[in-house]
Design a protein around this motif. Structure first.
Motif, PDB file in Angstrom:
ATOM      1  N   VAL A 306      46.411  37.811  44.794  1.00 40.46           N
ATOM      2  CA  VAL A 306      45.940  39.168  44.512  1.00 40.46           C
ATOM      3  C   VAL A 306      44.922  39.608  45.548  1.00 40.46           C
ATOM      4  O   VAL A 306      44.969  40.735  46.058  1.00 40.46           O
ATOM      5  CB  VAL A 306      45.317  39.228  43.096  1.00 40.46           C
ATOM      6  N   LEU A 307      43.998  38.705  45.903  1.00 38.34           N
ATOM      7  CA  LEU A 307      42.963  39.049  46.872  1.00 38.34           C
ATOM      8  C   LEU A 307      43.563  39.364  48.238  1.00 38.34           C
ATOM      9  O   LEU A 307      43.137  40.288  48.923  1.00 38.34           O
ATOM     10  CB  LEU A 307      41.959  37.903  46.986  1.00 38.34           C
ATOM     11  N   ALA A 308      44.568  38.582  48.654  1.00 44.41           N
ATOM     12  CA  ALA A 308      45.172  38.796  49.967  1.00 44.41           C
ATOM     13  C   ALA A 308      45.868  40.149  50.045  1.00 44.41           C
ATOM     14  O   ALA A 308      45.883  40.790  51.094  1.00 44.41           O
ATOM     15  CB  ALA A 308      46.178  37.680  50.257  1.00 44.41           C
ATOM     16  N   LYS A 309      46.434  40.609  48.921  1.00 43.47           N
ATOM     17  CA  LYS A 309      47.166  41.885  48.928  1.00 43.47           C
ATOM     18  C   LYS A 309      46.241  43.074  48.707  1.00 43.47           C
ATOM     19  O   LYS A 309      46.329  44.085  49.394  1.00 43.47           O
ATOM     20  CB  LYS A 309      48.241  41.862  47.840  1.00 43.47           C
ATOM     21  N   ALA A 310      45.335  42.952  47.755  1.00 42.40           N
ATOM     22  CA  ALA A 310      44.509  44.099  47.365  1.00 42.40           C
ATOM     23  C   ALA A 310      43.241  44.238  48.187  1.00 42.40           C
ATOM     24  O   ALA A 310      42.663  45.324  48.249  1.00 42.40           O
ATOM     25  CB  ALA A 310      44.149  43.991  45.884  1.00 42.40           C
ATOM     26  N   ASN A 311      42.773  43.155  48.815  1.00 42.90           N
ATOM     27  CA  ASN A 311      41.536  43.163  49.596  1.00 42.90           C
ATOM     28  C   ASN A 311      40.340  43.576  48.733  1.00 42.90           C
ATOM     29  O   ASN A 311      39.358  44.129  49.225  1.00 42.90           O
ATOM     30  CB  ASN A 311      41.669  44.091  50.803  1.00 42.90           C
ATOM     31  N   ARG A 312      40.419  43.340  47.432  1.00 42.86           N
ATOM     32  CA  ARG A 312      39.324  43.638  46.515  1.00 42.86           C
ATOM     33  C   ARG A 312      39.133  42.438  45.601  1.00 42.86           C
ATOM     34  O   ARG A 312      40.092  41.784  45.203  1.00 42.86           O
ATOM     35  CB  ARG A 312      39.611  44.896  45.685  1.00 42.86           C
ATOM     36  N   TYR A 313      37.888  42.168  45.248  1.00 38.27           N
ATOM     37  CA  TYR A 313      37.608  40.923  44.542  1.00 38.27           C
ATOM     38  C   TYR A 313      36.671  41.072  43.351  1.00 38.27           C
ATOM     39  O   TYR A 313      36.679  40.270  42.435  1.00 38.27           O
ATOM     40  CB  TYR A 313      36.968  39.915  45.516  1.00 38.27           C
ATOM     41  N   LYS A 314      35.857  42.122  43.320  1.00 43.55           N
ATOM     42  CA  LYS A 314      34.782  42.194  42.337  1.00 43.55           C
ATOM     43  C   LYS A 314      35.306  42.277  40.908  1.00 43.55           C
ATOM     44  O   LYS A 314      34.808  41.573  40.007  1.00 43.55           O
ATOM     45  CB  LYS A 314      33.883  43.385  42.636  1.00 43.55           C
ATOM     46  N   ALA A 315      36.319  43.115  40.669  1.00 39.59           N
ATOM     47  CA  ALA A 315      36.832  43.274  39.308  1.00 39.59           C
ATOM     48  C   ALA A 315      37.379  41.962  38.772  1.00 39.59           C
ATOM     49  O   ALA A 315      37.179  41.619  37.593  1.00 39.59           O
ATOM     50  CB  ALA A 315      37.914  44.351  39.282  1.00 39.59           C
ATOM     51  N   VAL A 316      38.053  41.198  39.641  1.00 35.10           N
ATOM     52  CA  VAL A 316      38.601  39.913  39.221  1.00 35.10           C
ATOM     53  C   VAL A 316      37.478  38.939  38.881  1.00 35.10           C
ATOM     54  O   VAL A 316      37.550  38.194  37.885  1.00 35.10           O
ATOM     55  CB  VAL A 316      39.503  39.334  40.331  1.00 35.10           C
ATOM     56  N   GLN A 317      36.424  38.922  39.694  1.00 32.33           N
ATOM     57  CA  GLN A 317      35.309  38.017  39.438  1.00 32.33           C
ATOM     58  C   GLN A 317      34.576  38.372  38.146  1.00 32.33           C
ATOM     59  O   GLN A 317      34.181  37.490  37.379  1.00 32.33           O
ATOM     60  CB  GLN A 317      34.336  38.048  40.618  1.00 32.33           C
ATOM     61  N   VAL A 318      34.390  39.650  37.899  1.00 31.48           N
ATOM     62  CA  VAL A 318      33.738  40.077  36.658  1.00 31.48           C
ATOM     63  C   VAL A 318      34.558  39.641  35.451  1.00 31.48           C
ATOM     64  O   VAL A 318      34.021  39.113  34.459  1.00 31.48           O
ATOM     65  CB  VAL A 318      33.528  41.601  36.659  1.00 31.48           C
ATOM     66  N   ALA A 319      35.881  39.850  35.524  1.00 30.74           N
ATOM     67  CA  ALA A 319      36.750  39.421  34.424  1.00 30.74           C
ATOM     68  C   ALA A 319      36.675  37.906  34.229  1.00 30.74           C
ATOM     69  O   ALA A 319      36.631  37.411  33.096  1.00 30.74           O
ATOM     70  CB  ALA A 319      38.189  39.851  34.701  1.00 30.74           C
ATOM     71  N   GLY A 320      36.623  37.160  35.338  1.00 34.25           N
ATOM     72  CA  GLY A 320      36.567  35.701  35.241  1.00 34.25           C
ATOM     73  C   GLY A 320      35.301  35.214  34.557  1.00 34.25           C
ATOM     74  O   GLY A 320      35.346  34.342  33.683  1.00 34.25           O
ATOM     75  N   LEU A 321      34.160  35.780  34.940  1.00 40.22           N
ATOM     76  CA  LEU A 321      32.909  35.358  34.314  1.00 40.22           C
ATOM     77  C   LEU A 321      32.842  35.785  32.851  1.00 40.22           C
ATOM     78  O   LEU A 321      32.269  35.082  32.009  1.00 40.22           O
ATOM     79  CB  LEU A 321      31.712  35.922  35.076  1.00 40.22           C
ATOM     80  N   ALA A 322      33.437  36.932  32.515  1.00 42.75           N
ATOM     81  CA  ALA A 322      33.479  37.353  31.112  1.00 42.75           C
ATOM     82  C   ALA A 322      34.272  36.356  30.280  1.00 42.75           C
ATOM     83  O   ALA A 322      33.866  35.983  29.160  1.00 42.75           O
ATOM     84  CB  ALA A 322      34.082  38.753  31.001  1.00 42.75           C
ATOM     85  N   VAL A 323      35.390  35.892  30.810  1.00 35.44           N
ATOM     86  CA  VAL A 323      36.190  34.875  30.113  1.00 35.44           C
ATOM     87  C   VAL A 323      35.408  33.573  29.987  1.00 35.44           C
ATOM     88  O   VAL A 323      35.447  32.895  28.945  1.00 35.44           O
ATOM     89  CB  VAL A 323      37.525  34.638  30.858  1.00 35.44           C
ATOM     90  N   ALA A 324      34.672  33.197  31.040  1.00 38.19           N
ATOM     91  CA  ALA A 324      33.883  31.968  31.002  1.00 38.19           C
ATOM     92  C   ALA A 324      32.791  32.046  29.932  1.00 38.19           C
ATOM     93  O   ALA A 324      32.540  31.072  29.215  1.00 38.19           O
ATOM     94  CB  ALA A 324      33.265  31.690  32.375  1.00 38.19           C
TER      95      ALA A 324
END
Length: 484
Positions: A306-324
């Protein structure tokens, strides 16, 4: 990848065997120091490896790190008491301190940021597979042979890593003359050790108002203040002040420190919970931690694509920490209320998946936000703060457990062997203490999530070696970087 896999294999094997080691050598109150000594030594040397690699080249430094780590592994296997094991684990840590920063620096030398995002899944798979294999090997070897053999397994794996690096890493990297800040490193290490002694021994081994605690606290404050003054005057300090003028680096470092503070502080006690509270064998407890690594593999692989295609990372990281955060809270509740595998195992899987969406991207983000001349030391410093957070987490968690045992007058309760069925009252004490550790982890990772919301996004499209015009990556105005 070979070096990262070796480090992951060692840590996961040792975590599984810790209850059996303590049953053999004694000293439950000092269990966390088997991990703390290792992480402390590796944390203290990380900034040095970054500069030494710039000065003498990547290849000789990674060989030095591997040789030191393997020598420490042999000594750990020969340890006959807890003091020896803690000292030898520190020697291991002196070598492993170069693994993560040197591996990330070499990857940064060879691969552009976008290509790194595509390959991050492969790196995560190797890392996670060794982390899965480690608990299984640790449990099997502890049951079939003895815990001493968990350290000897590093020798053939380390030999393969040495062979792979000697064969593949032949391109000489440009070197830069540096002044190595040995005084700053000594001050940094002294301040960290003093702080950890206060956290680990205050209220258990020594009363909070004991002269020893006051002395350690004074040393931590005094050495820390001296370090702050030193880094402002030194030509090339161990903690470069100009890095902290970059908002991306600042926020990323604190988020990684908090995340690993919660993760390491809790994950070290997974095997203890499974073996002493739930009555599992070392081999079974190793298998029970596999879902976390499976979740991390899946999330990291999808994340890289996803990162390689979208060149965006913040939304994914926020979702990951919320799940954690949700997973930590579920584990704390499940342990406190005595829930079974149907609650604990899915939560462990989701914890791994959440962290797999956060951790792989942060190094790429920091490298993209720094000019090429600062990427080596910046990568090493990010790894330092991540490891420092884990170090505080392990020590703090060990202090929570030791305080609970001390409060019930059972500091020597380690006499219960791995997999042994404890008395219900004793099992309850361990269960409540470990649940408290996960409550603390929930709060810490929640703080990381809140801070992550303020992380600026930088472009990952720039070349890894050239960067944007002027030698810096494309950045929003909110994330200024001081001129190098």
């Amino acid at each position: 990848m070979a070096v990262l896999g070796l480090g992951a294999l060692d840590q996961s094997i040792v975590a599984t065997a810790l209850p059996r080691i303590v049953a053999d050598l004694g000293g439950m109150a000092h269990l966390s120091w088997v991990v703390t000594a290792y992480v402390l030594a590796s944390t203290a040397t990380m900034p040095l490896y970054g500069k030494l690699a710039d000065q003498y080249g990547r290849r000789p430094m990674i060989f030095t790190a591997l040789a030191t780590f393997l020598a420490g592994s042999v000594l750990c296997g020969l340890a006959q008491d807890m003091t020896q094991l803690i000292v030898f684990r520190a020697i291991q840590g002196l070598g492993s301190g170069g693994f993560m920063p040197l591996a990330q620096i070499i990857i940064g030398d060879l691969v552009t940021p976008q290509e790194r995002a595509k390959r991050q899944g492969s790196i995560a798979i190797v890392f996670a597979l060794t982390s899965v294999l480690g608990p299984v090997l640790g449990g099997v070897m502890t049951d079939a042979l003895s815990w001493h053999w968990i350290f000897y397994i590093n020798l053939p794996v380390g030999a393969l890593a040495l062979f792979a690096i000697a064969r593949a890493l032949r391109k000489p990297a440009a070197t830069h003359a540096h002044r190595i800040d040995y005084l700053g490193s000594a001050l940094l290490t002294g301040a960290i050790v003093s702080l950890l002694l206060v956290l680990a021994l205050g209220g258990t081994e020594w009363p909070w108002d004991a002269p020893q605690i006051k002395l350690c606290a004074a040393l931590a404050v005094g050495l820390g203040a001296w370090l702050v003054l030193h880094v402002r005057r030194a030509a090339e300090p161990v903690l470069p002040p100009d890095l902290f003028q970059n908002r991306v680096f600042d926020i990323a470092s604190i988020v990684m420190a908090l995340t690993f503070m919660g993760l390491m502080g809790a994950s070290v006690f997974f095997p203890l919970f499974f073996q002493l509270v739930m009555g599992s064998s070392p081999a079974d407890s190793g298998m029970l931690t596999v879902p976390m690594m499976v979740g991390m593999i899946i999330a990291s692989t999808l994340n890289g694509r996803v990162l390689a295609k979208a060149n965006r990372y913040k939304a994914v990281q926020v979702a990951g920490l919320a799940v954690a955060v949700l997973s930590f809270g579920t584990l704390a509740w499940g342990m406190e209320t005595g829930r079974g595998w149907m609650v604990i195992e899915p939560a462990i899987f989701m914890l791994g998946a959440g962290l797999g969406l956060v951790m792989p991207n942060m190094t790429i983000v920091v490298q993209a936000a720094l000019p090429p001349a600062r990427r080596g030391v910046g990568t090493a410093m990010l790894t330092f703060f991540r490891s420092f957070g884990g170090l505080l987490g392990v020590t703090g968690s060990g202090a929570i457990l030791a305080l609970e045992l001390h409060r019930h007058g059972i500091a020597a309760a380690a006499s219960a062997g791995s997999g042994a069925v404890l008395e219900p009252a004793l099992r309850a004490i361990y269960r409540h203490a470990i649940a408290d550790i996960f409550v603390a982890g929930t709060v810490i990772v929640l703080a990381a999530l809140v801070l992550l919301l303020f992380l600026p996004e930088v472009s990952l499209e720039d070349d890894a070696h050239g960067g944007a015009p002027g030698g810096t990556a494309k950045r929003p105005e909110a994330a200024p970087l001081a001129a190098d």
